[in-house]
Design a protein around this motif. Sequence first.
Motif, short mmCIF file in Angstrom:
data_model
loop_
_atom_site.label_atom_id
_atom_site.label_comp_id
_atom_site.label_asym_id
_atom_site.label_seq_id
_atom_site.Cartn_x
_atom_site.Cartn_y
_atom_site.Cartn_z
N LYS A 183 44.12 159.41 12.92
CA LYS A 183 44.85 160.19 12.12
C LYS A 183 46.15 159.73 12.04
CE LYS A 183 42.11 164.27 13.77
NZ LYS A 183 41.90 165.62 14.30
N ALA A 184 46.31 158.55 12.66
CA ALA A 184 47.91 157.85 12.61
C ALA A 184 48.92 158.92 13.25
CB ALA A 184 48.18 157.58 11.19
N ILE A 185 48.47 159.64 14.51
CA ILE A 185 49.36 160.44 15.22
C ILE A 185 49.59 159.89 16.40
CG2 ILE A 185 49.62 162.64 16.09
CD1 ILE A 185 47.51 164.03 14.05
N TYR A 186 51.08 159.59 16.72
CA TYR A 186 51.49 159.21 18.09
C TYR A 186 52.48 160.02 18.49
CZ TYR A 186 49.49 155.33 15.17
OH TYR A 186 48.69 154.91 14.30
N THR A 187 52.28 160.69 19.60
CA THR A 187 53.21 161.81 20.16
C THR A 187 53.95 161.49 21.42
OG1 THR A 187 51.34 162.89 21.38
CG2 THR A 187 51.61 163.52 19.27
N PHE A 188 55.04 162.08 21.70
CA PHE A 188 55.73 161.87 22.97
C PHE A 188 56.06 163.12 23.62
CE2 PHE A 188 60.51 162.19 24.25
CZ PHE A 188 60.30 161.37 25.37
N ASP A 189 55.83 163.40 24.73
CA ASP A 189 56.23 164.75 25.46
C ASP A 189 56.72 164.19 26.68
OD1 ASP A 189 54.69 167.13 23.93
OD2 ASP A 189 53.07 165.54 24.28
N TYR A 190 57.91 165.34 27.20
CA TYR A 190 58.71 164.94 28.35
C TYR A 190 58.90 166.13 28.74
CZ TYR A 190 62.82 163.62 31.02
OH TYR A 190 63.62 163.20 32.07
N MET A 191 58.41 166.30 30.01
CA MET A 191 58.55 167.50 31.15
C MET A 191 59.46 167.22 32.42
SD MET A 191 56.81 170.09 29.76
CE MET A 191 56.42 171.23 31.40
N ARG A 192 60.47 167.95 32.42
CA ARG A 192 61.70 167.62 33.39
C ARG A 192 61.73 169.07 34.31
NH1 ARG A 192 66.62 165.28 30.89
NH2 ARG A 192 66.99 167.70 30.27
N ASP A 193 61.32 169.21 35.51
CA ASP A 193 61.73 170.10 36.27
C ASP A 193 60.96 171.45 35.67
OD1 ASP A 193 63.31 169.16 38.20
OD2 ASP A 193 65.05 169.29 36.90
N GLY A 194 59.85 171.05 34.99
CA GLY A 194 59.00 172.15 34.70
C GLY A 194 59.09 172.60 33.29
N HIS A 195 60.36 171.92 32.73
CA HIS A 195 60.65 172.36 31.42
C HIS A 195 60.43 171.29 30.20
CE1 HIS A 195 63.23 173.55 28.22
NE2 HIS A 195 64.21 172.34 28.18
N ARG A 196 59.71 171.94 29.17
CA ARG A 196 59.68 170.66 28.09
C ARG A 196 60.87 170.25 27.44
NH1 ARG A 196 54.88 169.05 25.90
NH2 ARG A 196 53.79 170.85 27.20
N VAL A 197 61.32 169.18 27.63
CA VAL A 197 62.64 168.48 26.82
C VAL A 197 62.00 168.42 25.29
CG1 VAL A 197 64.31 167.14 26.95
CG2 VAL A 197 63.04 167.88 29.08
N ASP A 198 62.30 169.27 24.44
CA ASP A 198 62.08 169.10 23.12
C ASP A 198 62.83 169.88 21.95
OD1 ASP A 198 61.14 171.60 23.30
OD2 ASP A 198 59.12 171.20 22.92
N ASP A 199 63.86 170.66 22.57
CA ASP A 199 64.68 171.28 21.53
C ASP A 199 63.88 172.37 20.61
OD1 ASP A 199 67.25 170.00 22.12
OD2 ASP A 199 66.61 168.31 21.28
N ASP A 200 62.61 172.83 21.18
CA ASP A 200 61.82 173.69 20.64
C ASP A 200 61.46 173.10 19.33
OD1 ASP A 200 62.37 175.62 22.58
OD2 ASP A 200 64.31 176.37 21.42
N TRP A 201 61.01 171.89 19.22
CA TRP A 201 60.37 171.23 18.20
C TRP A 201 58.85 171.25 18.45
CZ3 TRP A 201 63.51 166.37 15.78
CH2 TRP A 201 64.60 166.58 15.33
N ASP A 202 58.67 171.64 19.53
CA ASP A 202 56.98 171.41 19.75
C ASP A 202 56.57 170.02 19.76
OD1 ASP A 202 57.03 174.30 19.95
OD2 ASP A 202 56.57 174.57 17.54
N VAL A 203 55.59 169.62 19.21
CA VAL A 203 55.18 168.37 19.16
C VAL A 203 55.86 167.37 18.38
CG1 VAL A 203 53.08 166.72 18.46
CG2 VAL A 203 52.80 169.03 18.98
N LEU A 204 56.21 166.21 19.19
CA LEU A 204 57.05 165.46 18.81
C LEU A 204 56.37 164.01 18.37
CD1 LEU A 204 59.85 165.74 21.69
CD2 LEU A 204 60.14 166.61 19.22
N GLU A 205 56.40 163.51 17.09
CA GLU A 205 55.62 162.45 16.77
C GLU A 205 56.51 161.28 16.62
OE1 GLU A 205 52.92 163.11 13.19
OE2 GLU A 205 52.63 165.10 13.69
N LEU A 206 56.23 160.47 17.32
CA LEU A 206 56.83 158.86 17.05
C LEU A 206 56.84 158.49 15.62
CD1 LEU A 206 56.37 159.20 20.24
CD2 LEU A 206 56.03 156.73 20.11
#
Length: 343
Positions: free
Chosen positions: A250-273
């Motif tokens: 599906k040509a989908i490549y994602t990045f997820d980063y959790m720090r101290d139990g908090h998802r670091v993503d600026d509320d963007w949800d799924v971050l696709e590379l």
Amino acid sequence: MKITKQVLAEAWQRTAARHDLLTDVELPPVTNSEDELEEWAEHAEESQDGGLCLLIDEDGTVHGRHGPYREVFVTHDLEQVLYLIAEAAIRGRGGSLEETAGALDRIDPAWGRRFRTGGLDDAGTVEACGRDPLEGLAWIAGTWREQAPYTTLAFFRAEPGQTVDAERLALLYGADPAQVEAGTRLRDLRAVDEGRAHWDRHWKSCCYGQAGGWTYLLHHETPPGAFADKEAYAALGIKDNVWLSATSAKAIYTFDYMRDGHRVDDDWDVLELIRYERGRAPYLRGGELEFLNRAVRRAELDHPELTNTFELYFHALEESLGLCLPRQDFAEGEVRAAYWAGT
């Protein structure tokens, strides 16, 4: 000063008039509501500023958008808005990143420095990398896009001075206890199941170990024991998690980063590379992932020889978070490995 349409228009007029590189740059479309923005987007064509448009809230907050939905910056700072308009316009004219930085230098040396650092301010400088990025994490970027050696690259880090036990982690996720105890290596799995049999079973295997202060666990299918024992997982003392996932069909490549139990993503949800475009910050400017915006820009400037944006991105992850994988161990099959228990 509260930013309004009039305040912004007058400020841009003054800025553009002072610099010959900006005299022909018009203020991007400015709206005061989501409905107005969507109406503009329906009739807009690609413009010289790369599609940048601005939404101003009642309190003067300015939202920079590429199209009606993709938010690229949020700020109350008028000077930052002016800089971002100029950056988009100059970059939109093409040319190398150094040429873009040089043009911004001519407008304001602080703006040139800001572009080179990749952030929303020009504070500090970053030393040039000075080494081959493909000797670090970036070596895996090319094959990983085709889901090799594994679909999911997961990294785990504890508090400074502590480590996440790689064997305990692998066992918790479902690795065969006998193979973990025996210290089985990737080459051992290949030797036992030569040819097609190994590659069929490979989808039910994992590799694990430690590098660069992180514990890594690489796998394809969702591990049978993933988070099954929450108390045992919590006892590992994990503070940070990074997951990189590839779905090549599906040509989908994602990045997820959790720090101290908090998802670091600026509320963007799924971050696709795959959404990363060279020369444009992949994440919200001034947001939680600004450190990665800066690292990506430095990777671009330090390594113009790299044309693969995934290699640049992986190098930025290594520089900013310290992620790495032992290339030689993988090449020689020395990395620790196991099949999932019962497979």
